[in-house]
Design an enzyme around this catalytic site. Sequence first.
Site, PDB file in Angstrom:
ATOM      1  N   LYS A  52      11.593  -1.752   9.392  1.00 55.46           N
ATOM      2  CA  LYS A  52      11.298  -2.265   7.911  1.00 55.46           C
ATOM      3  C   LYS A  52      12.642  -1.908   7.101  1.00 55.46           C
ATOM      4  O   LYS A  52      12.854  -2.915   6.163  1.00 55.46           O
ATOM      5  CB  LYS A  52      10.118  -1.424   7.450  1.00 55.46           C
ATOM      6  N   GLN A  96       3.316   4.257   6.001  1.00 60.53           N
ATOM      7  CA  GLN A  96       3.235   4.129   7.495  1.00 60.53           C
ATOM      8  C   GLN A  96       2.240   4.755   7.996  1.00 60.53           C
ATOM      9  O   GLN A  96       2.141   6.191   7.970  1.00 60.53           O
ATOM     10  CB  GLN A  96       4.674   4.719   8.061  1.00 60.53           C
ATOM     11  N   ASP A 119       1.020  -4.090   1.997  1.00 59.12           N
ATOM     12  CA  ASP A 119       0.346  -4.150   3.409  1.00 59.12           C
ATOM     13  C   ASP A 119      -1.163  -4.927   3.202  1.00 59.12           C
ATOM     14  O   ASP A 119      -1.355  -5.593   4.220  1.00 59.12           O
ATOM     15  CB  ASP A 119       0.053  -2.698   3.724  1.00 59.12           C
TER      16      ASP A 119
END
Length: 281
Positions: A52, A96, A119
């Site tokens: 990422k 995460q 997200d």
Amino acid sequence: MAKIIDGKLISQQIKDEVKDKVAKLSEQGVTVSLAVIQVGNDPASSVYVRNKKKACEYCGIVSLAYELPEETTEDELLALIDELNNRKDCNGILVQLPLPKGIDEEKVLDAISPLKDVDGFHPMNVGALSIGKPGFLSCTPAGVIELIKRSGYSIEGKECVVIGRSNIVGKPMAMLLLRENGTVTVTHSKTADLKAVAKRADILVVAIGKPKMIDASYVKDGAVVIDVGIHRMDNGKLCGDVDYDSVEPVAEAITPVPGGVGPMTIAMLMNNCVTSVDLQK
Ligand code: NAD
């Protein structure tokens, strides 16, 4: 022979488009930034976080990295999220997963401001998707839509079957296909006669989490087959939820694993970081 839907190529196109948009925003004095929070040092999470950060660097997005120790408490994590929610120099926040035991993942994800939830997991964004309001789209299903459309397949009016109903893949996938005017059926572990339902699909999206479960007996001749699954086999190679060798001869098009859906998730995350600038206006 089926057309191979090339997720590497399409994700690269999307990252290049994001890079252009970020450069244009930069000319207007706007910086795009993403806070990436990792708690503990789970090796798989470290790989995802590294990828990422690399993608951010490529697109010109500033990444704010928070690598917190395993002992971090839920309260400490929530305090950091609160700080980032209020910081003007932070557009997107990503935590995460998985989080260490003792930290309530749902509570943490719900604490992220819906305007920074890149997200697309926050209930406000899930709700916005289901009633067609602007918001962040869950990255993996949004990536699947891009794969289908950019490979030249229309969704409108097609029989779409989604196998799997998880909150992060199956359900938002169904909502997105519906938004594209597909006729959508969602199947799951309790579906009676999965084969018969799957065989109706012009577009079959598989997100079950079972290596190579879907073989040609589930697939209509000429279907477009999208395999979201990803598993490491005993020989070290990756495979999906679809038995590629069995399905490829009957499908019109198919995504490989690796190189199909996988690379799209990060590309759509980068795209969501740009979207965040608009949503926060
Ligand atoms: P999950 O375990 O949360 O959900 C699996 C779903 O499949 C459930 O809804 C369940 O009802 C259904 N299911 C299980 N067994 C079934 C059966 N025998 N018949 C019909 N349905 C069945 O999994 P998930 O998070 O949705 O992920 C699915 C797969 O996608 C996994 O392999 C995961 O690793 C992969 N994944 C990949 C990406 C990516 O970026 N490529 C992102 C997320 C998930």
